[in-house]
Design a protein around this motif. Structure first.
Motif, short mmCIF file in Angstrom:
data_model
loop_
_atom_site.label_atom_id
_atom_site.label_comp_id
_atom_site.label_asym_id
_atom_site.label_seq_id
_atom_site.Cartn_x
_atom_site.Cartn_y
_atom_site.Cartn_z
N ASP A 63 19.21 -4.50 16.20
CA ASP A 63 19.63 -3.24 15.59
C ASP A 63 18.38 -2.60 14.99
O ASP A 63 17.64 -3.25 14.27
CB ASP A 63 20.67 -3.52 14.51
N ASP B 157 18.16 -0.23 12.78
CA ASP B 157 18.32 0.35 11.44
C ASP B 157 17.57 -0.50 10.42
O ASP B 157 17.26 -1.67 10.66
CB ASP B 157 19.80 0.40 11.05
N GLY C 30 19.32 -5.39 11.40
CA GLY C 30 18.07 -4.66 11.45
C GLY C 30 17.01 -5.36 10.62
O GLY C 30 16.92 -6.58 10.60
N ALA D 225 12.64 3.65 13.05
CA ALA D 225 14.00 3.26 12.68
C ALA D 225 15.02 4.25 13.24
O ALA D 225 14.71 5.44 13.44
CB ALA D 225 14.14 3.18 11.16
N LYS E 159 18.46 4.49 11.74
CA LYS E 159 19.00 4.98 10.47
C LYS E 159 18.42 4.16 9.33
O LYS E 159 18.09 2.98 9.50
CB LYS E 159 20.54 4.88 10.47
N HIS F 214 19.47 2.87 5.62
CA HIS F 214 20.52 2.68 4.63
C HIS F 214 19.88 2.27 3.30
O HIS F 214 18.83 1.62 3.28
CB HIS F 214 21.50 1.58 5.08
N ALA G 299 13.97 9.04 11.50
CA ALA G 299 15.27 8.42 11.28
C ALA G 299 16.13 9.28 10.37
O ALA G 299 15.64 10.14 9.64
CB ALA G 299 15.09 7.03 10.65
N GLY H 189 21.53 6.90 6.63
CA GLY H 189 22.85 6.41 7.03
C GLY H 189 23.76 6.26 5.84
O GLY H 189 24.27 7.23 5.29
#
Length: 439
Positions: A204, A206, A236, A279, A281, A283, A311, A314
């Motif tokens: 992933d 992210d 991620g 990246a 997203k 977070h 990015a 998120g």
């Protein structure tokens, strides 16, 4: 040599310094230590000796002049054995080497997961031991990677286990405890390259940034970041922004000043994560006072000039935010729509926030009850009923309770709205709708 005897000898060696700190209060402690040494020499029952030494340490920790010195001794004795074995002839620890390939690994035999935590911090450098690689004083923005090992067997979800000196666990055990194993500094270019390569190899793409709250050391912030990555099953890469908290309950106002000072550094770190590492997203989970750096940065997000293909933000999670509720509402209107979803966790049982309200005179955004913050564009979740066993008394409930960790997993990994998350139910009314956990 037993751990009990090691502690006893270490306290005897500290005797002169403790005498200087405690003055007239020291003689009874010194006499008791000498008595314990005599009992040890006579081969007294280890359990009795351990209990007596335990009580002595508890009393020393209650003496403000001696508290810091004794706490430091306990931390040294709890440091991982591997770190102690790298002490050089000069009495310092050799700087850890940053791994060539920075990826999570799992020991299939023990179930221990080692997580790379890519960090940015504006703390001043300490010594070369992982536990004190960064201190509580302000420094300049620096980057690097830390390794955190997290046991997956025999540890409850959300539990940030560490050696317990009152159980005479002086050596961290990877199969039982969450451990900061290494800390390695990287120059900016090397940091970006290392993180970009690591992220490209992940399943992933992210990243998750954790921003800690008041009264937190770099070591505990890194350990919490690693624990969250494992318990949230985040696929991620995990990032940590560790601002220069003094990590002292008596320095709340110092931390308040520092988190404001730290905002520009966090902004630079967030821009790097969004624009330079490839990246998908980004977070963010912010806790307590750390929310101030995040929310004050988001206020300016619309003015940023990020590169093409940067990015997107998120999930942004405000966990128990220690920020003036009215100020939170003002800023929320300015960053509305900047992220895929914004979530606020609040509790009416959070004593730390109630104490903050007492100090400031106004409600905090992380409170629930009559002060619950409900803002357009933010999903407010009342976590007061998440656990009837005094959960709200613990300010770190966001990272320790299974129901909230499950909910954050559904947020970050599954991208589910509140009405699709089983544990939540709609509360309030059409004008003031929020979510709460099912009783």
């Amino acid at each position: 040599m037993s751990d009990t005897l090691r502690l006893l000898l270490a306290l005897l060696e500290l005797g002169p310094r403790l005498n200087d700190l405690l003055g007239d209060k020291w003689p009874p402690y010194g006499e008791e230590l000498q008595e314990l040494a005599g009992r040890a020499g006579r081969g007294e029952d280890p359990d009795k000796l351990r209990r007596s030494l335990d009580l002595l340490v508890v009393r020393l920790l209650a003496e403000p002049p001696a508290m810091e010195l004794v706490e430091r001794l306990m931390a040294d004795m709890a440091a991982p054995t591997a770190a102690r074995e790298t002490v050089t002839r000069r009495g310092r620890v050799s700087p850890p080497v940053v791994p060539d390939t920075v990826r999570p690994t799992t020991d299939e035999t023990t179930g221990v997961v080692t997580i790379p935590v890519f960090y940015g911090t504006d703390r001043a450098r300490g010594d070369d031991t992982p536990a004190r690689y960064f201190g509580g004083a302000r420094g300049t923005l620096s980057l690097g990677v830390a390794e955190v090992s997290v046991p997956t067997r025999g540890r409850d979800l959300g539990e940030l286990t560490s050696p317990s000196w009152w159980h005479f666990e002086f050596s961290a055990n990877p199969e039982k405890h969450v451990i900061l194993k290494t800390v390695g500094a990287l120059g900016r270019d090397a940091f970006v390259t290392s993180l970009k390569d690591s992220l490209a190899a992940a399943s992933d793409h992210d990243v998750l940034i954790f921003v800690h709250g008041y009264n937190v050391t770099f070591e505990d912030a890194a350990r919490r970041a690693g624990q969250l990555a494992v318990d949230l099953k985040f696929a991620g890469r995990t990032l940590l922004y560790s601002w220069a908290s003094a990590a002292d309950t008596r320095k709340y106002t110092v931390d308040e000043s520092t988190i404001d000072w730290s905002r520009d550094h966090f902004e630079a770190f967030l821009q790097l994560a969004l624009g330079e590492i490839g990246a998908g997203k980004v977070h963010i989970i912010a806790h307590s006072m750390g929310n101030r750096a995040v929310i004050n940065t988001l206020e300016r997000v619309t003015s940023w000039q990020l590169p093409a293909g940067a990015a997107k933000l998120g999930q942004i999670i405000f966990a128990a935010p220690d920020i003036d509720r009215d100020r939170f509402v003002q800023l929320a209107a300015k960053f509305k729509g900047c992220a895929a979803r914004v979530t606020l966790y609040a509790s009416s049982r959070d004593v730390a926030l109630l104490a903050s309200k007492f100090v400031h005179g106004y409600p905090r955004a992380g409170e629930a009850g009559d002060a619950l913050t409900v803002v357009d564009g933010i999903d407010t979740i009342d976590a007061s009923l998440v656990d009837t066993s005094l959960v709200g008394l613990h300010h770190s409930y966001f990272g320790e309770k299974r129901s909230i960790l499950n909910d954050m997993f559904n947020l970050i990994a599954q991208q589910l709205a509140p009405d699709r998350r089983f544990d939540l139910q709609a509360s309030g009314d059409a004008l003031r709708k929020y979510w709460s956990y099912r009783a």
